[in-house]
Design a protein around this motif. Structure first.
Motif, short mmCIF file in Angstrom:
data_model
loop_
_atom_site.label_atom_id
_atom_site.label_comp_id
_atom_site.label_asym_id
_atom_site.label_seq_id
_atom_site.Cartn_x
_atom_site.Cartn_y
_atom_site.Cartn_z
N THR A 147 37.17 42.09 79.11
CA THR A 147 37.71 40.90 79.78
C THR A 147 38.69 40.17 78.88
O THR A 147 39.77 39.75 79.32
CB THR A 147 36.55 39.96 80.17
N LEU A 148 38.36 40.04 77.60
CA LEU A 148 39.26 39.37 76.65
C LEU A 148 40.54 40.17 76.44
O LEU A 148 41.60 39.60 76.20
CB LEU A 148 38.54 39.14 75.32
N VAL A 149 40.44 41.49 76.54
CA VAL A 149 41.63 42.33 76.49
C VAL A 149 42.50 42.08 77.71
O VAL A 149 43.73 41.93 77.62
CB VAL A 149 41.26 43.82 76.37
N LYS A 158 40.83 51.46 71.65
CA LYS A 158 39.95 52.29 72.47
C LYS A 158 38.91 53.07 71.66
O LYS A 158 38.20 53.90 72.19
CB LYS A 158 40.75 53.28 73.33
N LYS A 159 38.80 52.80 70.38
CA LYS A 159 37.82 53.49 69.54
C LYS A 159 36.80 52.51 68.97
O LYS A 159 36.20 52.75 67.93
CB LYS A 159 38.52 54.25 68.40
N GLY A 160 36.64 51.41 69.67
CA GLY A 160 35.66 50.42 69.22
C GLY A 160 36.21 49.37 68.29
O GLY A 160 35.46 48.49 67.85
N GLN A 161 37.49 49.45 67.99
CA GLN A 161 38.10 48.44 67.12
C GLN A 161 38.93 47.47 67.95
O GLN A 161 39.71 47.87 68.81
CB GLN A 161 38.99 49.09 66.06
N TYR A 162 38.75 46.19 67.67
CA TYR A 162 39.46 45.14 68.40
C TYR A 162 40.19 44.24 67.42
O TYR A 162 39.77 44.08 66.26
CB TYR A 162 38.49 44.32 69.25
N ALA A 163 41.27 43.65 67.89
CA ALA A 163 42.05 42.75 67.04
C ALA A 163 42.59 41.59 67.87
O ALA A 163 42.80 41.72 69.09
CB ALA A 163 43.22 43.50 66.39
N LEU A 164 42.80 40.47 67.22
CA LEU A 164 43.40 39.32 67.89
C LEU A 164 44.85 39.60 68.25
O LEU A 164 45.57 40.23 67.47
CB LEU A 164 43.34 38.08 66.98
N THR A 165 45.27 39.12 69.40
CA THR A 165 46.68 39.26 69.78
C THR A 165 47.50 38.09 69.25
O THR A 165 48.73 38.16 69.20
CB THR A 165 46.83 39.27 71.31
N GLY A 166 46.81 37.01 68.89
CA GLY A 166 47.51 35.81 68.44
C GLY A 166 47.78 34.83 69.57
O GLY A 166 48.33 33.75 69.36
N ARG A 167 47.37 35.21 70.78
CA ARG A 167 47.58 34.31 71.92
C ARG A 167 46.72 33.07 71.78
O ARG A 167 45.52 33.14 71.57
CB ARG A 167 47.25 35.00 73.24
N GLY A 203 33.60 30.13 69.64
CA GLY A 203 33.88 30.98 70.79
C GLY A 203 35.16 30.67 71.52
O GLY A 203 35.66 31.51 72.28
N LEU A 204 35.72 29.49 71.28
CA LEU A 204 36.96 29.11 71.96
C LEU A 204 38.16 29.30 71.04
O LEU A 204 39.11 28.51 71.04
CB LEU A 204 36.87 27.65 72.44
N PHE A 205 38.12 30.39 70.29
CA PHE A 205 39.18 30.69 69.33
C PHE A 205 40.53 30.94 69.99
O PHE A 205 41.57 30.88 69.34
CB PHE A 205 38.79 31.90 68.47
N MET A 206 40.52 31.23 71.29
CA MET A 206 41.77 31.50 72.01
C MET A 206 42.42 30.24 72.56
O MET A 206 43.51 30.29 73.12
CB MET A 206 41.51 32.50 73.15
#
Length: 235
Positions: A147-149, A158-167, A203-206
Motif C-alpha cells: 500500500t505504501l508503495v 521486489k526482493k524484500g527490500q524497501y526504500a523511502l522515495t522521499g515523498r 509512523g507518519l514519516f510520509m
C-alpha cells in the motif's frame, strides 16, 4: 485477546478515491453494491472481492452500515481536497480504521528514522511480537508495504527490500490536522496523549506537519494544559 490483521489486499489510491466518491453520493448499501460491480471487472472470486470491498468501505465508513458524523465530514472534505490532501486523508483514514496498519507503519517509521532502506522480514519480526507468527500476519505486513508503495511513499526491488522515495505530503489544513489527531488518539492506550507526541509520530514519516493547540477544533478532542505541556484526548 488475539489481535486481528483485517487487511487482505493492497489499498490503491484509485480504488479508495472511487469508494469515497460513491460513499458520499449514495447510501452505504448502494455504494457497496456499485463498488462491488466495479471491482468485479478486476477481481475474480466472490470471497476475495468481498474482502477487498470490506477493506475499502471500512476506510471511509462501516461497510453497509450508516456513517458516523466524523466519517461524513471527512468524505465532504475529501471531495473538495487537492490530490496531495486526498493522499493524506487516505493515509489517515486507513490509519484510523485499521489498528494493524497503525502498528505496522509505526514499526516501519522507527526503522526509516535510522536508515531509509530496510527489509520486510525486519518489520515482520517486530509485528510477530504483537500479532503472532502466522502467514496471515506476514501477508498483512506485505499488504501494508504494498500500500505504501502504491501511495509512492516507498519503493521496492521486489526482493524484500524497501526504500523511502522521499515523498513528503505537507499538511497545513486545520481540518486534516484534526483528522490526524483523531486517527492517532483512537488507537492510544493512554487516556491523555502529549501534543508533542502527535508531532513526533514515527509512523507518519510520509507527512510534514506541525500541530499546536490552536489547531484543535474538533468537538470530540479535549485539550488539557499543564504548565508548559499540552495533552489531548478523545471525549
Amino acid at each position: 485477546m488475539k489481535k486481528r490483521v483485517g487487511l487482505f489486499r493492497v489499498m490503491m489510491y484509485e480504488e479508495l478515491d472511487k469508494a469515497a466518491e460513491l460513499m458520499l453520493r449514495y447510501s452505504p448499501k448502494d455504494a457497496y453494491e456499485i463498488l462491488d460491480e466495479i471491482l468485479s471487472q478486476s477481481i475474480s472470486g466472490n470471497t476475495f472481492r468481498r474482502k477487498a470491498l470490506n477493506n475499502l468501505t471500512k476506510v471511509w465508513g462501516n461497510g453497509k452500515k450508516p456513517l458516523s458524523e466524523f466519517q461524513i465530514e471527512v468524505l465532504k472534505k475529501y471531495a473538495e481536497a487537492s490530490i496531495e490532501e486526498k493522499s493524506a486523508l487516505q493515509i489517515l483514514m486507513t490509519l484510523y480504521s485499521f489498528p494493524f496498519f497503525s502498528d505496522t507503519i509505526t514499526v516501519i517509521g522507527k526503522y526509516v528514522r535510522m536508515n531509509d532502506i530496510f527489509q520486510s522480514k525486519t518489520i515482520m519480526r517486530e509485528i510477530h511480537n504483537s500479532y503472532g507468527m502466522t502467514e496471515t500476519v506476514n501477508k498483512g505486513v506485505l499488504t501494508v508495504l504494498g500500500t505504501l508503495v502504491n501511495w509512492e511513499v516507498l519503493t521496492t526491488d521486489k526482493k524484500g527490500q524497501y526504500a523511502l522515495t522521499g515523498r513528503k505530503i505537507r499538511i497545513v489544513d486545520e481540518f486534516i490536522k484534526n483528522v490526524m489527531m483523531h486517527s492517532i488518539l483512537v488507537h492510544s492506550e493512554a487516556e491523555y496523549v502529549p501534543l508533542e507526541l502527535i508531532n513526533t509520530q514515527s509512523g507518519l514519516f510520509m507527512l510534514e506537519y506541525s500541530i499546536t493547540s490552536s489547531d484543535i477544533n474538533f468537538d470530540d478532542i479535549e485539550v488539557i494544559r499543564e504548565r508548559i505541556d499540552t495533552f489531548i484526548k478523545l471525549k
